[in-house]
Write an enzyme that holds these catalytic residues in place. Structure first.
Site, PDB file in Angstrom:
ATOM      1  N   GLY A 136       0.824  -1.199   0.000  1.00 57.16           N
ATOM      2  CA  GLY A 136       0.000   0.000   0.000  1.00 57.16           C
ATOM      3  C   GLY A 136       0.863   1.256   0.000  1.00 57.16           C
ATOM      4  O   GLY A 136       2.068   1.218   0.285  1.00 57.16           O
ATOM      5  N   CYS A 137       0.247   2.391  -0.305  1.00 54.81           N
ATOM      6  CA  CYS A 137       1.007   3.644  -0.458  1.00 54.81           C
ATOM      7  C   CYS A 137       1.524   4.164   0.874  1.00 54.81           C
ATOM      8  O   CYS A 137       2.716   4.442   1.019  1.00 54.81           O
ATOM      9  CB  CYS A 137       0.161   4.684  -1.187  1.00 54.81           C
ATOM     10  SG  CYS A 137      -1.478   4.967  -0.485  1.00 54.81           S
ATOM     11  N   PHE A 138       0.644   4.330   1.875  1.00 54.97           N
ATOM     12  CA  PHE A 138       1.103   4.732   3.197  1.00 54.97           C
ATOM     13  C   PHE A 138       2.102   3.709   3.742  1.00 54.97           C
ATOM     14  O   PHE A 138       3.113   4.075   4.350  1.00 54.97           O
ATOM     15  CB  PHE A 138      -0.072   4.839   4.174  1.00 54.97           C
ATOM     16  CG  PHE A 138      -0.734   6.182   4.230  1.00 54.97           C
ATOM     17  CD1 PHE A 138      -0.006   7.355   4.358  1.00 54.97           C
ATOM     18  CD2 PHE A 138      -2.118   6.278   4.187  1.00 54.97           C
ATOM     19  CE1 PHE A 138      -0.626   8.598   4.434  1.00 54.97           C
ATOM     20  CE2 PHE A 138      -2.754   7.515   4.251  1.00 54.97           C
ATOM     21  CZ  PHE A 138      -2.006   8.670   4.373  1.00 54.97           C
TER      22      PHE A 138
END
Length: 339
Positions: A136-138
């Site tokens: 995921g990005c975070f």
């Protein structure tokens, strides 16, 4: 080498669009199909209008396994449903950009398992894998900020994270908090202390620092939240993630820089800056840039990444390069926009 034959499912969304922008000019790739049932027959640039003049490819409603690698640029839960509904040749490699196969409890597919696709953590395993769960990005941003400390087993009991993401992090479908009139000149927090990416972050840190993740009957998310105090925020910009992380550390500032530079010396997309950083340094690139400061007994770690590239599609291509024995930078020498 022969061209890598690529199929993309979910190619009309933000991550699908970013993937197309990279792969159209990737020297070792042939895009066989860009699947989008709702846009079948339309030119790619009818949806991704920045591709006008770059390609005459059209969206397709077809799906088949006459490819080398399949990218799943679909919503959370949809990847598992897609794989359950379709027969895919066992030789096809899969890179899933949803969260369906990221956690240890959910990695199985057929008789194989998905490898967590963070190259700075699992590069050797990725090279040998058949299926990749793209992070995921975070999760990518925060893990890159903390992995060197975990590698030495010196993460403390409490880590404080504030991270702000652009509106593209919410996906292409419009919603109340992505509408321009609400988002513009605005800032808000959401999912404080309970963001789903805490789970994959904590499992990765526990992989390097055994015992980091508390053992109890609580859920994985609750156990992760005991160690990482994470407050995500929505920013009034389109793309990028900027995180501010602080934690107690006995390292001096010089020792911290030496540790981070040593850990990332062989990783081409993560860079350590002695100067303060800003988001524009990484937007439109696959880079992650980290800055460190020591204040008393607190180590401050700043990290900037592009949520759609290093946080999604760029990292997916980086993983593809590793799967097929290419230099992981291939097709990803992207330049940021400084002003």
């Amino acid at each position: 080498m022969e061209s890598i034959k690529v199929g993309i499912v979910g190619s009309a969304g933000y991550t699908g669009g970013e993937l197309l922008r990279i792969l159209i000019y990737h020297p070792n790739v042939e895009i066989v199909f860009a699947n989008s049932a709702s846009n079948a027959g339309n030119k790619l640039y009818k949806v991704h209008n920045d591709l006008l003049g770059d390609t005459e490819l059209t969206f397709s409603s077809d799906f088949h396994s006459n490819i080398d690698v399949l990218f799943l640029c679909v919503g959370h839960g949809d990847a598992r449903r897609f794989l359950d509904a379709h027969s895919i040749d066992a030789s096809v490699k899969i890179i899933d950009l949803s969260q369906d196969y990221r956690l240890r409890a959910n990695t199985s597919y057929q008789d194989k398992r998905f490898i967590y696709g963070l190259p700075e953590l699992n590069r050797d395993a990725i090279k040998l894998a058949q299926y990749i769960a793209n992070p995921g990005c975070f999760a990518t941003n925060i893990q890159l900020a903390l992995l060197p400390l975990a590698s030495e087993g010196i993460l403390p009991h409490q880590i404080h994270v504030n991270a702000t993401t652009g509106s593209t992090g919410a996906g292409q479908k419009p919603g109340p908090t992505t509408h321009f009139s609400w988002r513009n000149n605005n800032l808000s927090a959401y999912k404080s202390f309970e963001h789903q990416h805490l789970q994959e972050i904590s499992e990765s840190l526990d992989q390097l620092q055994d015992g980091f993740l508390p053992q109890s009957d609580k859920s994985l998310l609750d156990r992760a939240a005991e160690k990482i105090n994470f407050v995500p925020q929505r920013g009034d910009f389109a793309r990028g993630i900027f995180s501010t992380i602080y934690l107690e550390s006995d390292l001096s500032e010089r020792e911290a820089y030496e540790l981070y530079e040593r850990y990332y010396a062989s990783h081409p997309f993560t860079h350590i800056s002695n100067e303060n950083i800003d988001l524009k340094q990484v937007v439109n690139t696959n880079k992650s840039i980290i800055h460190l400061e020591k204040h008393g007994n607190q180590l401050l770690v700043l990290n900037a990444t592009d949520n759609l590239l290093k946080g999604a599609s760029g990292q997916a291509v980086q993983n593809m390069n590793l799967l097929f024995g290419l230099d992981e930078r291939t097709g990803l020498n992207l330049k940021s926009i400084g002003f």
